[in-house]
Design a protein around this motif. Structure first.
Motif, PDB file in Angstrom:
ATOM      1  N   MET A   1       0.844  -1.198   0.000  1.00 52.18           N
ATOM      2  CA  MET A   1       0.000   0.000   0.000  1.00 52.18           C
ATOM      3  C   MET A   1       0.875   1.241   0.000  1.00 52.18           C
ATOM      4  SD  MET A   1      -2.964   1.060   2.759  1.00 52.18           S
ATOM      5  CE  MET A   1      -1.838   0.890   4.152  1.00 52.18           C
ATOM      6  N   ASP A   2       0.609   2.156  -0.923  1.00 54.37           N
ATOM      7  CA  ASP A   2       1.338   3.411  -0.963  1.00 54.37           C
ATOM      8  C   ASP A   2       0.964   4.255   0.251  1.00 54.37           C
ATOM      9  OD1 ASP A   2       2.541   2.740  -3.343  1.00 54.37           O
ATOM     10  OD2 ASP A   2       1.018   3.716  -4.571  1.00 54.37           O
ATOM     11  N   TYR A   3       1.957   4.939   0.804  1.00 51.10           N
ATOM     12  CA  TYR A   3       1.710   5.755   1.991  1.00 51.10           C
ATOM     13  C   TYR A   3       0.950   7.021   1.612  1.00 51.10           C
ATOM     14  CZ  TYR A   3       2.383   8.433   6.226  1.00 51.10           C
ATOM     15  OH  TYR A   3       2.160   9.168   7.367  1.00 51.10           O
ATOM     16  N   ASN A   4      -0.170   7.271   2.323  1.00 47.69           N
ATOM     17  CA  ASN A   4      -0.878   8.542   2.157  1.00 47.69           C
ATOM     18  C   ASN A   4      -1.223   9.187   3.495  1.00 47.69           C
ATOM     19  OD1 ASN A   4      -3.145   7.156   3.135  1.00 47.69           O
ATOM     20  ND2 ASN A   4      -4.072   6.913   1.113  1.00 47.69           N
ATOM     21  N   VAL A   7      -5.085   6.801   8.344  1.00 50.25           N
ATOM     22  CA  VAL A   7      -5.213   5.613   9.189  1.00 50.25           C
ATOM     23  C   VAL A   7      -6.469   5.739  10.041  1.00 50.25           C
ATOM     24  CG1 VAL A   7      -2.765   5.024   9.273  1.00 50.25           C
ATOM     25  CG2 VAL A   7      -3.677   6.676  10.920  1.00 50.25           C
ATOM     26  N   GLN A  14       0.127   2.423   8.504  1.00 49.12           N
ATOM     27  CA  GLN A  14       0.695   2.762   7.207  1.00 49.12           C
ATOM     28  C   GLN A  14       2.200   2.880   7.368  1.00 49.12           C
ATOM     29  OE1 GLN A  14      -0.568   5.559   4.448  1.00 49.12           O
ATOM     30  NE2 GLN A  14      -2.545   4.579   4.155  1.00 49.12           N
ATOM     31  N   ARG A  16       5.878   4.203   5.715  1.00 46.73           N
ATOM     32  CA  ARG A  16       6.573   5.065   4.755  1.00 46.73           C
ATOM     33  C   ARG A  16       8.065   4.780   4.829  1.00 46.73           C
ATOM     34  NH1 ARG A  16       5.766  11.614   3.872  1.00 46.73           N
ATOM     35  NH2 ARG A  16       6.617  11.608   1.749  1.00 46.73           N
ATOM     36  N   ARG A  24       6.181   4.311  10.663  1.00 46.34           N
ATOM     37  CA  ARG A  24       4.920   3.590  10.758  1.00 46.34           C
ATOM     38  C   ARG A  24       3.929   4.462  11.508  1.00 46.34           C
ATOM     39  NH1 ARG A  24       8.895  -0.299  10.837  1.00 46.34           N
ATOM     40  NH2 ARG A  24       8.483  -2.117   9.472  1.00 46.34           N
ATOM     41  N   LYS A  25       2.769   4.656  10.916  1.00 47.85           N
ATOM     42  CA  LYS A  25       1.729   5.498  11.509  1.00 47.85           C
ATOM     43  C   LYS A  25       0.519   4.637  11.826  1.00 47.85           C
ATOM     44  CE  LYS A  25      -1.185   9.550  10.576  1.00 47.85           C
ATOM     45  NZ  LYS A  25      -1.530  10.606   9.588  1.00 47.85           N
ATOM     46  N   ASN A  34      -2.944   9.555  16.690  1.00 50.63           N
ATOM     47  CA  ASN A  34      -1.868   8.997  15.882  1.00 50.63           C
ATOM     48  C   ASN A  34      -0.675   8.616  16.758  1.00 50.63           C
ATOM     49  OD1 ASN A  34      -3.266   9.348  13.460  1.00 50.63           O
ATOM     50  ND2 ASN A  34      -2.488  11.430  13.200  1.00 50.63           N
ATOM     51  N   TYR A 197       3.412  15.518  10.370  1.00 53.58           N
ATOM     52  CA  TYR A 197       2.621  14.388  10.857  1.00 53.58           C
ATOM     53  C   TYR A 197       1.994  14.809  12.188  1.00 53.58           C
ATOM     54  CZ  TYR A 197       5.958  12.018   7.706  1.00 53.58           C
ATOM     55  OH  TYR A 197       6.741  11.639   6.640  1.00 53.58           O
ATOM     56  N   ASP A 202      -5.028  13.365   9.226  1.00 53.23           N
ATOM     57  CA  ASP A 202      -4.135  13.233   8.082  1.00 53.23           C
ATOM     58  C   ASP A 202      -2.906  14.117   8.197  1.00 53.23           C
ATOM     59  OD1 ASP A 202      -5.982  11.477   7.014  1.00 53.23           O
ATOM     60  OD2 ASP A 202      -6.906  12.969   5.698  1.00 53.23           O
TER      61      ASP A 202
END
Length: 221
Positions: A1-4, A7, A14, A16, A24-25, A34, A197, A202
């Motif tokens: 899965m591409d990171y966006n 979560v 997710q 990256r 990791r998020k 988060n 972040y 998001d």
């Protein structure tokens, strides 16, 4: 899965992959906090940002990385960001860090207190400590400069896409202090490539948020 950066609580983390660092998020709790696990790819050392809730899931996240946790950094004192701090620290033996003026409000005394301009190193990764006051007295952001010169900035509840953190719930909060620190210490210090972040929701970039700083100051939130 591409990171966006999107979560949800109960969902997977997710991931990256950057040059030298894996992020990791994970989202936990009914407040969708988060949690970030940073892994130094050369040494395997790991740092957790905000042991917010669900200690068992956070420990699973640690094992999704290299399995050991070297450090836990707390972005600010608010209860929803520290509910799992004592348990995760006890289970992992990680060294704990927090901003000096929030330290006494945490459920455990941090091993190290941090001030604006300090640095925090784990493995081969060094994070710059940015004091961001106003949401709490000792809130911190943590900045990592990648080999390509871009910055990855973990802002807690001080900066979100669309505005700064809340400043109307506690006597110690100050919108003027927060917007000043965000303008001077974040937007004044880092360029538009900076990816940030936050503590909920998001991610964002300084490029997309910079044009709105004047509007935020004018509206007062």
């Amino acid at each position: 899965m591409d990171y966006n950066g999107a979560v949800t609580p109960g969902g997977p983390a997710q991931v990256r992959e950057l040059d030298g660092l894996t992020i990791r998020k994970l989202a936990v709790s009914d407040m969708s906090n988060n949690v970030y696990l940073l892994t130094c790819t050369s040494s395997g050392a790991q740092l957790l940002i905000d042991a917010a809730d669900d200690a068992a899931r956070i420990v699973e996240l640690v094992h999704e990385g290299t399995g050991t946790l070297d450090a836990i950094a707390t972005s600010h004192q608010h209860w929803d960001h520290v509910r799992a701090l004592a348990e995760v620290a006890e289970q992992t033996g990680a060294t704990t860090y927090a901003g000096r003026d929030d330290a006494q409000a945490l459920p455990i005394d941090p091993d190290h207190v941090l001030d604006h301009g300090d640095s925090l190193t784990f493995g081969e990764i060094t994070l710059e400590v940015v004091g961001v006051r106003g949401h709490t007295p000792g809130g911190i952001a943590l900045a990592w400069t990648a080999p390509d010169g871009s910055t990855h900035l973990f802002t807690g509840d001080s900066l979100f896409p669309g505005g700064v953190g809340a400043t109307t719930h506690y006597d110690y909060q100050s919108f003027d202090q927060l917007i000043d620190d965000v303008e001077q210490r974040i937007f004044g210090a880092y360029d538009d490539r900076t990816w940030f972040y936050p503590g909920h929701g998001d991610d964002g970039t300084l490029a997309t948020q910079r044009p709105h700083l004047g509007d935020w100051r004018s509206r007062g939130w």
